[in-house]
Design a protein around this motif. Structure first.
Motif, PDB file in Angstrom:
ATOM      1  N   SER A   1       0.038  -4.767   9.329  1.00  0.00           N
ATOM      2  CA  SER A   1       1.090  -4.398   8.385  1.00  0.00           C
ATOM      3  C   SER A   1       0.522  -4.219   6.985  1.00  0.00           C
ATOM      4  N   LEU A   2       1.195  -3.399   6.195  1.00  0.00           N
ATOM      5  CA  LEU A   2       0.936  -3.166   4.775  1.00  0.00           C
ATOM      6  C   LEU A   2      -0.428  -2.518   4.542  1.00  0.00           C
ATOM      7  N   THR A   3      -1.512  -3.252   4.521  1.00  0.00           N
ATOM      8  CA  THR A   3      -2.822  -2.640   4.317  1.00  0.00           C
ATOM      9  C   THR A   3      -3.542  -2.551   5.654  1.00  0.00           C
ATOM     10  N   GLU A   4      -4.318  -1.481   5.849  1.00  0.00           N
ATOM     11  CA  GLU A   4      -4.968  -1.211   7.125  1.00  0.00           C
ATOM     12  C   GLU A   4      -3.982  -1.369   8.291  1.00  0.00           C
ATOM     13  N   PRO A   5      -2.859  -0.672   8.218  1.00  0.00           N
ATOM     14  CA  PRO A   5      -1.816  -0.884   9.226  1.00  0.00           C
ATOM     15  C   PRO A   5      -2.158  -0.225  10.556  1.00  0.00           C
ATOM     16  N   ASP A   6      -1.545  -0.757  11.612  1.00  0.00           N
ATOM     17  CA  ASP A   6      -1.551  -0.058  12.891  1.00  0.00           C
ATOM     18  C   ASP A   6      -0.696   1.194  12.759  1.00  0.00           C
ATOM     19  N   ALA A   7      -0.939   2.161  13.623  1.00  0.00           N
ATOM     20  CA  ALA A   7      -0.086   3.351  13.649  1.00  0.00           C
ATOM     21  C   ALA A   7       1.351   2.913  13.917  1.00  0.00           C
ATOM     22  N   PHE A   8       2.303   3.563  13.240  1.00  0.00           N
ATOM     23  CA  PHE A   8       3.690   3.088  13.343  1.00  0.00           C
ATOM     24  C   PHE A   8       4.227   3.239  14.755  1.00  0.00           C
TER      25      PHE A   8
ATOM     26  N   ARG B   1       5.342  -2.973  10.801  1.00  0.00           N
ATOM     27  CA  ARG B   1       4.701  -1.975  11.642  1.00  0.00           C
ATOM     28  C   ARG B   1       5.425  -0.631  11.574  1.00  0.00           C
ATOM     29  N   ALA B   2       6.667  -0.657  11.072  1.00  0.00           N
ATOM     30  CA  ALA B   2       7.510   0.533  11.122  1.00  0.00           C
ATOM     31  C   ALA B   2       7.219   1.528  10.006  1.00  0.00           C
ATOM     32  N   ARG B   3       6.755   1.055   8.839  1.00  0.00           N
ATOM     33  CA  ARG B   3       6.645   1.956   7.695  1.00  0.00           C
ATOM     34  C   ARG B   3       5.320   1.865   6.940  1.00  0.00           C
ATOM     35  N   SER B   4       4.500   0.865   7.243  1.00  0.00           N
ATOM     36  CA  SER B   4       3.275   0.679   6.449  1.00  0.00           C
ATOM     37  C   SER B   4       2.372   1.903   6.486  1.00  0.00           C
ATOM     38  N   GLU B   5       2.326   2.589   7.625  1.00  0.00           N
ATOM     39  CA  GLU B   5       1.463   3.769   7.738  1.00  0.00           C
ATOM     40  C   GLU B   5       1.805   4.826   6.693  1.00  0.00           C
ATOM     41  N   PHE B   6       3.066   4.857   6.249  1.00  0.00           N
ATOM     42  CA  PHE B   6       3.518   5.925   5.358  1.00  0.00           C
ATOM     43  C   PHE B   6       3.516   5.524   3.884  1.00  0.00           C
ATOM     44  N   LEU B   7       2.992   4.341   3.568  1.00  0.00           N
ATOM     45  CA  LEU B   7       2.918   3.934   2.167  1.00  0.00           C
ATOM     46  C   LEU B   7       2.104   4.898   1.299  1.00  0.00           C
ATOM     47  N   PRO B   8       1.052   5.562   1.836  1.00  0.00           N
ATOM     48  CA  PRO B   8       0.331   6.543   0.993  1.00  0.00           C
ATOM     49  C   PRO B   8       1.194   7.712   0.533  1.00  0.00           C
ATOM     50  N   LEU B   9       2.327   7.960   1.197  1.00  0.00           N
ATOM     51  CA  LEU B   9       3.229   9.006   0.727  1.00  0.00           C
ATOM     52  C   LEU B   9       4.010   8.552  -0.500  1.00  0.00           C
ATOM     53  N   MET B  10       4.094   7.256  -0.710  1.00  0.00           N
ATOM     54  CA  MET B  10       4.922   6.689  -1.777  1.00  0.00           C
ATOM     55  C   MET B  10       4.089   6.213  -2.954  1.00  0.00           C
ATOM     56  N   TYR B  11       2.877   5.729  -2.677  1.00  0.00           N
ATOM     57  CA  TYR B  11       2.079   5.103  -3.732  1.00  0.00           C
ATOM     58  C   TYR B  11       0.753   5.832  -3.938  1.00  0.00           C
ATOM     59  N   SER B  12       0.238   5.717  -5.142  1.00  0.00           N
ATOM     60  CA  SER B  12      -1.030   6.352  -5.506  1.00  0.00           C
ATOM     61  C   SER B  12      -2.190   5.613  -4.844  1.00  0.00           C
ATOM     62  N   PRO B  13      -3.333   6.284  -4.726  1.00  0.00           N
ATOM     63  CA  PRO B  13      -4.511   5.591  -4.195  1.00  0.00           C
ATOM     64  C   PRO B  13      -4.861   4.335  -4.990  1.00  0.00           C
ATOM     65  N   ALA B  14      -4.648   4.371  -6.292  1.00  0.00           N
ATOM     66  CA  ALA B  14      -4.972   3.195  -7.104  1.00  0.00           C
ATOM     67  C   ALA B  14      -4.067   2.018  -6.761  1.00  0.00           C
TER      68      ALA B  14
END
Length: 1007
Positions: A507-514, A472-485
């Motif tokens: 968590s991970l996909t469709e995450p809750d807000a951190f 829950r702590a970081r999943s929201e920010f995965l789009p900053l690290m990984y490409s849409p693909a």
């Protein structure tokens, strides 16, 4: 719940249980719907299918030590740590062990080493290894202190047995997926479909997986789909590791083992700060170390403050330190490597000091500072707090120093401070940050900072998570690290395994807000006024000023809800109780099956409700006014959670955050029973000092009565009939003992009219405090202690006209306790700094710790500062060379039952130091609660638990020691347990061992 029942699954949805499992070690709180403790794979399959049919979320949980919120969720929680804990087969030739998911990592390593004669071990060793489980390590792809050498959990996974959300039983391997049972046709079909789907996912994303994943050693964020690449052999087992319970439920694992090195050595190096330490990491890696770990000075100072200087002895000069583990084929080669390494680091010019640490005991002590970093840094010596949330970023090791330099600037920009520790050799930093999670403004800063921190680590080519997972702590920010693909591939991977979408949502996909579900948000303001001074750690010495006495108490002994300190002090009574309870952050050291003393009740039952953490979580829900536990001081759920707490106080020392559950229990009971009848034992045992005065006058009659069938009436007093009652000493016996020793009570020497200790001695010498239990049950110990102290050549005075109020404290009768303690402070405050040496360790601890916390006066603080345990004072006398020599040689070996209160208040090594100082060469120490713990072991409903607790340390030590070895037990309760376990043996006090007139005889053989 109905579907679980219909499926034959035993689930617990009680308010207390839900409170216990609403938290892990993260910043989050998500109440579950029910908790299940599966006993086998069939239970898991039934629970999964029931959740699928109901559309209910399902969350797998091991030790509950996740710092990212991976082990909590809104549905059914499966706790594997209770029953699925077996280490099954071990193939030493193949270097593979087969385990269940609930086995604790340290237990697994120890069992592997036992079965292989120390030749093999399981390598991943996160700091939480004494309570984290295999299932949790697989879920997060945990690493540990030796990841520089051994990598991540995924590097040690051979096969995983899993249950998918449709109830299929599959096995993930290095080359694909198969049905666990080849005769299970539906699972065979599911394995075929899943294998095809994963192969198609990999084929469609070859470039993305090759370029975007696996770039640095600690790239744990997201799914590890690079293992599905053809050049990786389509390794589904390793691709599944680190999926945080979002794809399948792990029910078994085959894990690869590694050889243990023949020779090991720790090199500890001090630096001016963590950035300078990080700049030396590339040099260190050139020496092929097994570990390169780091800590900063905030952790060290907190360790010193809470546990004493001895706990960090051996650290070189500096304000940041690297622990460098070296190993090899022989000690000489490792020693040579260490010297070459230190020479290279000196040549770099950044280190302040460095040393080799060859002693195994000293190494273990220093490693504990590092391993307790998460807890120690959460409640600092300054009184400040820090939290996880951005505690797990990672970069390539060669970029670590530049990243930390930029990161510190980012902290300063947002008005935050970070306490830093972690896996420097792997570029993974654990940082606890001084967030304000209690206010809207503070949480707004957290959001702004976290997004900026995510952008910063990505700019340095790093990963949001290097070990703990995204959760829950970081999943929201995965789009900053990984490409849409890649994000779309992550969603496809998860859906292939869990098309029903029930596993660990948020968590991970469709995450809750951190910043959703933060545990410290929404705690209502309410006055929680206490008798104990519960100011945060460090505030007592930070100029907060003296605390005035509270008010009167009810006749029943329950404390009136008076303020703990003046209105001008901050934080006020409201904050103190809430903040004290929130001191538990869930690291779970109380769930460790061995080491230290905490938590004896959990070790006896294996139930989360009986752990310090479980109790704290229920109390935290109490102050929230949560639907789970909403009756405040009258909460039956809290009373139930506290029922098996032995009040041993070990948590106040062993818990990295300093949680003191004995104090919280006492405070809660004072309110819970206010105006209510108490349990019978609270009157019979809680008022025992009163009864001792009466019984002493007619001791022969009382002892005769206790030896008759009248003892069948014991249950009416709340006392177990299974325990032999101690014999009462006749009134005045203790005075004769002191007179024979040449020491008289102060009153007999013309004590001062103001109640202070009088007589000769002036400002020199010591005051011997003879407590109620020593006077009433073992007066001979008072005589022995007096002779030992008198033999030191300094004047000795005796004080016995006071009571430490321990029995009233432990039963929560705080009004009476405060009155007795105030009288004790007045009697002992004699205007000198003379040590007050207390015979009984529990009384010494009460006078040292509870006195100033309950009696808020400068007088109480002065007296508390002078209190010593007898063993502690013996060590001081020995160091000064004034300890009298015993009349006969001391035994070659002794068994020591260390008293829990002495352990927690005066230091874990108090008894060992004393015995080493007097020259006892061999000490077998039962480091663990004896199980009696004052009134606990005598209460009829607790007898069975008390005997289970005795089997954790004391009973095995007695059996191993043999009948001829003396047993030392300074605590009176401990002596009773010794007798209960072995009627032919008597627990002796250290004073009796050293008594120059009647010492315990040596068992040394003569030629």
């Amino acid at each position: 719940m109905s579907r679980l029942r219909d499926a034959g699954v035993a689930a617990d949805a009680s308010p207390r249980r839900l409170a216990e499992y609403s938290y892990d070690a993260s910043n989050y709180r998500v109440p579950p719907a029910a908790v299940v403790f599966p006993r086998g794979t069939d239970d898991v399959v039934r629970a999964v299918r029931a959740c699928r049919d109901a559309g209910a979320p399902l969350i797998g949980r091991g030790g509950g030590t996740s710092m990212a919120g991976n082990a909590i969720g809104p549905g059914v929680v499966l706790d594997f740590s209770r029953h699925l804990t077996a280490v099954r087969s071990l193939d030493e030739d193949a270097l593979v062990v087969d385990v269940e998911p609930g086995v604790v990592l340290a237990t697994l390593s120890a069992e592997v080493e036992r079965r292989t004669g120390g030749r093999l071990t399981f390598a991943p060793d996160p700091s939480s290894k004494t309570r984290a489980t295999v299932g949790g390590a697989i879920g997060n792809d945990a690493c540990g202190n030796h990841s520089v050498r051994h990598g991540r959990t995924s590097d040690h996974v051979e096969e995983l047995d899993v249950v998918t959300s449709d109830g299929s039983r599959l096995t993930a391997t290095h080359t694909g997926v198969r049905a666990t049972d080849p005769a299970d046709a539906p699972s065979v079909r599911r394995a075929t479909e899943l294998t095809a789907g994963l192969a198609g996912l990999a084929a469609a994303n070859l470039a993305e997986f090759r370029v975007g994943l696996g770039r640095i050693q600690r790239q744990v964020s997201g799914y590890h789909l690079q293992h599905l690449l053809p050049e990786r052999g389509f390794d589904v087992a390793r691709a599944l590791v680190g999926s945080e319970g979002t794809c399948a439920v792990v029910v078994g694992a085959r894990l690869r083992l590694v050889p243990r090195p023949p020779a090991e050595l720790l090199v500890c190096v001090g630096y001016p700060d963590v950035v300078e330490a990080a700049r030396d990491v590339p040099t260190i890696l050139g020496f092929d170390p097994a570990a390169v770990e780091g800590i900063d000075d905030e952790i060290v100072e907190t360790m010193r403050f809470r546990r004493g200087d001895d706990t960090v002895r051996g650290l070189p000069e500096g304000r940041a330190w690297l622990y460098i583990g070296l190993d090899g084929a022989n000690p000489e080669a490792v020693e040579a490597d260490a010297e070459r390494l230190l020479a290279a680091l000196r040549a770099n010019g950044r280190m302040v000091d460095g040393r080799r640490v060859p002693d195994a005991t000293e190494r273990a002590s220093l490693w504990r500072v590092r391993e307790d970093g998460a807890g120690l840094s959460s409640r600092l010596h300054t009184g400040g707090e820090s939290w996880p949330g951005w505690e797990d970023s990672a970069v390539a090791p060669e970029r670590l120093a530049d990243y930390l330099d930029d990161f510190r600037s980012l902290l300063a920009e947002h008005g935050l401070q970070g306490v830093m520790y972690g896996h420097f050799g792997a570029g993974c930093m654990h940082v606890r940050i001084t967030y304000d999670l209690r206010s809207d403004a503070g949480r707004s800063v957290v959001r702004t900072f976290t997004e900026a921190a995510a952008r910063l680590v990505v700019a340095h080519g790093g990963s949001l998570s290097g070990e703990h997972g995204d959760g829950r702590a970081r999943s929201e920010f995965l789009p900053l690290m990984y490409s849409p693909a890649l994000l779309e591939a992550f969603r496809g991977f998860r859906a292939a395994w869990d098309p029903h979408g029930i596993l660990n949502p948020g968590s991970l996909t469709e995450p809750d807000a951190f910043d959703a579900h933060l545990a410290l948000a929404g705690v209502p303001e309410r006055e929680w006024r206490t008798s104990f001074d519960l100011r945060p750690l460090g505030r007592h010495d930070a100029g907060a000023g003296p605390v005035p006495p509270g008010g009167a108490a009810t006749d029943g002994g329950a404390a009136r809800n008076e303020p703990a300190h003046p209105e001008t002090d901050a934080p006020g009574p409201l904050d103190d109780w809430v903040h004290a309870l929130q001191g538990c952050i869930g690291v779970g050291r109380c769930r460790a099956p061995s080491g230290g003393v905490m938590c004896p009740s959990y070790r006896a039952t294996g139930d989360e409700k009986d752990s310090t953490r479980g109790r704290a979580r229920v109390l935290q829900d109490m102050v929230r006014g949560a639907r789970t536990v909403d009756e405040g001081w009258r909460s039956e759920e809290v009373r139930e959670a506290l029922d098996l707490c032995l009040s041993c106080k070990a948590c106040s020392s062993d818990c990295p955050t300093g949680v003191d559950m004995a104090t919280y229990k006492s405070e809660f009971f004072s309110h819970f029973y206010a105006g209510r009848p108490r349990p019978a034992a609270h009157y019979s045992l809680g008022w025992l000092p009163r009864w001792l005065g009466l019984a002493g006058r007619i001791a022969p009659l009382v002892n005769a009565a206790l030896a008759t069938p009248l003892t069948r009436l014991a249950p009416l007093a709340g006392v177990t009939a299974h325990r032999a009652m101690p014999r009462f000493a006749s009134a005045g016996t203790w005075r004769r003992e002191l007179r024979d020793a040449g020491v008289l009570p102060a009153a007999a020497r013309g004590g001062a009219a103001d109640g202070r200790v009088g007589g000769a001695g002036g400002d020199t010498g010591v005051v011997l405090f003879v407590d109620t239990f020593t006077r009433g049950f073992r007066p001979e110990v008072a005589g022995a202690a007096a002779r030992v102290l008198a033999g030191s050549g300094e004047p000795v005075q005796c004080s016995a006209d006071a009571c430490c109020a321990l029995t009233w404290i432990s039963t929560g009768q705080l009004g009476t306790a405060k009155r007795k303690l105030a009288r004790a402070a007045a009697a002992l405050d004699d205007g000198t700094d003379r040590p007050i040496v207390v015979v009984e360790p529990s009384c010494a601890a009460a006078l040292r710790k509870d006195l100033p916390e309950l009696v808020h006066t400068d007088q109480a603080k002065r007296v508390a500062a002078r209190v010593r345990s007898f063993a502690g004072h013996v060590a001081e006398l020995a160091d000064r060379g004034t300890l009298p020599r015993p009349a006969v040689p001391l035994p070659e070996s002794v068994v020591v039952q260390t008293h829990c209160h002495e352990y927690s208040v005066f230091g874990a090594a108090t008894q060992r130091k004393a015995l080493a100082a007097v020259g006892v060469p061999e000490v077998s120490e039962a480091t663990g609660c004896c199980g009696v713990a004052g009134n606990f072991g005598f209460e009829k409903e607790h007898y069975e638990t008390s005997m289970k607790v005795a089997e954790q340390a004391l009973a095995p030590a007695l059996r191993a020691g043999g009948d001829a070895v003396p047993v030392l037990a300074d605590g009176f309760s401990c002596t009773l347990q010794v007798k209960q376990l072995d009627a032919a043996r008597r627990g002796r006090h250290l004073a009796e061992l050293l008594d120059p007139r009647h010492p315990i005889p040596s068992r040394r053989s003569t030629p």
